[in-house]
Every structure is written in C-alpha cells, then in structure tokens.
Design a protein around this motif. Sequence first.
Motif, PDB file in Angstrom:
ATOM      1  N   LEU A  17     -37.239 -50.387 -41.674  1.00  0.00           N
ATOM      2  CA  LEU A  17     -37.251 -49.031 -42.926  1.00  0.00           C
ATOM      3  C   LEU A  17     -36.725 -49.768 -44.498  1.00  0.00           C
ATOM      4  N   ALA A  18     -35.421 -50.520 -43.379  1.00  0.00           N
ATOM      5  CA  ALA A  18     -33.716 -51.095 -44.967  1.00  0.00           C
ATOM      6  C   ALA A  18     -35.049 -51.812 -46.275  1.00  0.00           C
ATOM      7  N   GLY A  19     -35.910 -52.718 -45.357  1.00  0.00           N
ATOM      8  CA  GLY A  19     -37.107 -53.555 -45.940  1.00  0.00           C
ATOM      9  C   GLY A  19     -37.559 -52.626 -47.097  1.00  0.00           C
ATOM     10  N   LEU A  20     -38.441 -51.543 -46.448  1.00  0.00           N
ATOM     11  CA  LEU A  20     -39.328 -50.775 -47.753  1.00  0.00           C
ATOM     12  C   LEU A  20     -38.249 -49.994 -48.634  1.00  0.00           C
ATOM     13  N   LEU A  21     -37.138 -49.371 -48.009  1.00  0.00           N
ATOM     14  CA  LEU A  21     -36.548 -48.219 -48.639  1.00  0.00           C
ATOM     15  C   LEU A  21     -36.149 -48.914 -49.733  1.00  0.00           C
ATOM     16  N   ALA A  22     -35.577 -50.449 -50.013  1.00  0.00           N
ATOM     17  CA  ALA A  22     -35.498 -51.681 -51.136  1.00  0.00           C
ATOM     18  C   ALA A  22     -36.816 -51.860 -51.720  1.00  0.00           C
ATOM     19  N   LEU A  23     -38.166 -51.753 -51.494  1.00  0.00           N
ATOM     20  CA  LEU A  23     -38.561 -52.071 -51.749  1.00  0.00           C
ATOM     21  C   LEU A  23     -39.560 -50.852 -53.075  1.00  0.00           C
ATOM     22  N   ALA A  24     -39.322 -49.361 -51.782  1.00  0.00           N
ATOM     23  CA  ALA A  24     -39.411 -48.355 -52.652  1.00  0.00           C
ATOM     24  C   ALA A  24     -38.514 -48.376 -54.190  1.00  0.00           C
ATOM     25  N   VAL A  31     -27.864 -48.391 -49.568  1.00  0.00           N
ATOM     26  CA  VAL A  31     -27.306 -47.649 -49.624  1.00  0.00           C
ATOM     27  C   VAL A  31     -27.831 -47.022 -47.956  1.00  0.00           C
ATOM     28  N   TYR A  32     -28.862 -47.593 -46.897  1.00  0.00           N
ATOM     29  CA  TYR A  32     -29.312 -47.039 -45.972  1.00  0.00           C
ATOM     30  C   TYR A  32     -28.724 -47.877 -44.848  1.00  0.00           C
ATOM     31  N   LEU A  33     -28.261 -49.016 -45.628  1.00  0.00           N
ATOM     32  CA  LEU A  33     -26.668 -49.560 -44.509  1.00  0.00           C
ATOM     33  C   LEU A  33     -25.522 -49.234 -45.176  1.00  0.00           C
ATOM     34  N   ARG A  34     -25.638 -48.182 -45.610  1.00  0.00           N
ATOM     35  CA  ARG A  34     -24.257 -48.308 -46.454  1.00  0.00           C
ATOM     36  C   ARG A  34     -23.463 -49.134 -47.393  1.00  0.00           C
ATOM     37  N   ARG A  35     -23.919 -49.492 -47.346  1.00  0.00           N
ATOM     38  CA  ARG A  35     -23.331 -51.209 -48.375  1.00  0.00           C
ATOM     39  C   ARG A  35     -23.723 -50.168 -49.399  1.00  0.00           C
ATOM     40  N   TRP A  36     -22.751 -49.709 -50.130  1.00  0.00           N
ATOM     41  CA  TRP A  36     -22.464 -49.437 -51.538  1.00  0.00           C
ATOM     42  C   TRP A  36     -22.055 -50.438 -52.908  1.00  0.00           C
ATOM     43  N   ALA A  37     -21.882 -51.272 -52.615  1.00  0.00           N
ATOM     44  CA  ALA A  37     -21.190 -52.348 -53.732  1.00  0.00           C
ATOM     45  C   ALA A  37     -22.451 -52.886 -53.638  1.00  0.00           C
ATOM     46  N   ARG A  38     -23.236 -53.449 -52.738  1.00  0.00           N
ATOM     47  CA  ARG A  38     -24.586 -54.172 -52.492  1.00  0.00           C
ATOM     48  C   ARG A  38     -25.488 -53.524 -53.116  1.00  0.00           C
ATOM     49  N   ALA A  39     -25.703 -52.260 -53.414  1.00  0.00           N
ATOM     50  CA  ALA A  39     -27.133 -50.916 -53.729  1.00  0.00           C
ATOM     51  C   ALA A  39     -26.541 -51.507 -55.031  1.00  0.00           C
ATOM     52  N   LEU A  40     -25.264 -50.898 -55.569  1.00  0.00           N
ATOM     53  CA  LEU A  40     -25.262 -51.271 -57.240  1.00  0.00           C
ATOM     54  C   LEU A  40     -25.634 -52.385 -57.834  1.00  0.00           C
TER      55      LEU A  40
END
Length: 165
Positions: A17-24, A31-40
């Motif tokens: 799910l984390a990989g699929l969301l990152a592709l979308a 963000v799903y993993l709660r890694r906010w800085a990495r998402a940004l």
Amino acid sequence: MRLPGIGGPPGRRRPWLAGLLALAVTGLGHVYLRRWARALGWFAATFAAVLVLVPPEVVEAINTGGPVGDPLSALPPVFVVLASAVDAYLLARRHNDALERERHAVGAAAGGDDAARSGDAADGEAPSCPNCGKELDADLDFCPWCTTELPRAGPNGPDPDGADR
C-alpha cells in the motif's frame, strides 16, 4: 470475513500500500508511513526534476495535451517517482521487521523464546479478540475490528466477582 493483509496488528504497515500510494502521488506513501519530512523531500525532488531536467516545451506540450517531440525527455520525474515508491515499500518492510523484533524481544523477556514464537497470547504479546481473532490494543475495552466488548482484567488477572479493583 478476514481478508489477507487487511487489519494486521496495530502499528504494522502494508508495504504494498505504501508503494502504491507513492506511485499515485509522490510522497503519499511516506505520509501513510508518517514520515512527513521524507514525504516532503520526495515531493520536492519530483518537482525539482520537472523544473530542472524536463525542457519547458515538453512541460507545455504535456499540459496542453499536444504532441511531445521527445518523450524520453519527460522520463526523469518518472524515475524519481519510481524511486519514491521503492523507498516507501522498503521503509514499510523495515518498520514491520523492527516491530516483529521488538515483539519477540518483549515475549522472550516475559516468558522465554518459546512463548515469543507461539501464537498464544502470552505476557508481552498483544491479546487477540475472542470473536474475530485479530490483535488488540491493551488499552481498549472493545475490539476495534468487530466492536466486541471485552472483559477488563485487573492487575492480578480477571476479578472473580466481575468488579474492577
């Protein structure tokens, strides 16, 4: 009904799910993993790849729906998005592995390695719901998955009179 991979133990993350969301949407898996800085950071990297590596005429052609002269020139952001999806997938797997190691360490400290490896709810392991069998949060007095009300135990186990101490 229990679907595979749905409703795992509290704190677990689904790598697929984390990989699929990152592709979308770039950064959404993080963000799903709660890694906010990495998402940004991944979102900014994708934006920077578009600004720096993709020619303006290709961006304009993509925005207007016109023909793209050199489709290969639009690939750098795609590679950044793919790298983001792989990173989110690997982070979720690493997170789950760390939770499993912690669960085994707590189980081993509470009752030996055999208790940690068994599927029984021993001290240090999360209890499971008597109705649906899913793992429970020790702080709740109901199952968040099937809403079954659970009997609460006092510090020395369940009270035979049924009253909390």
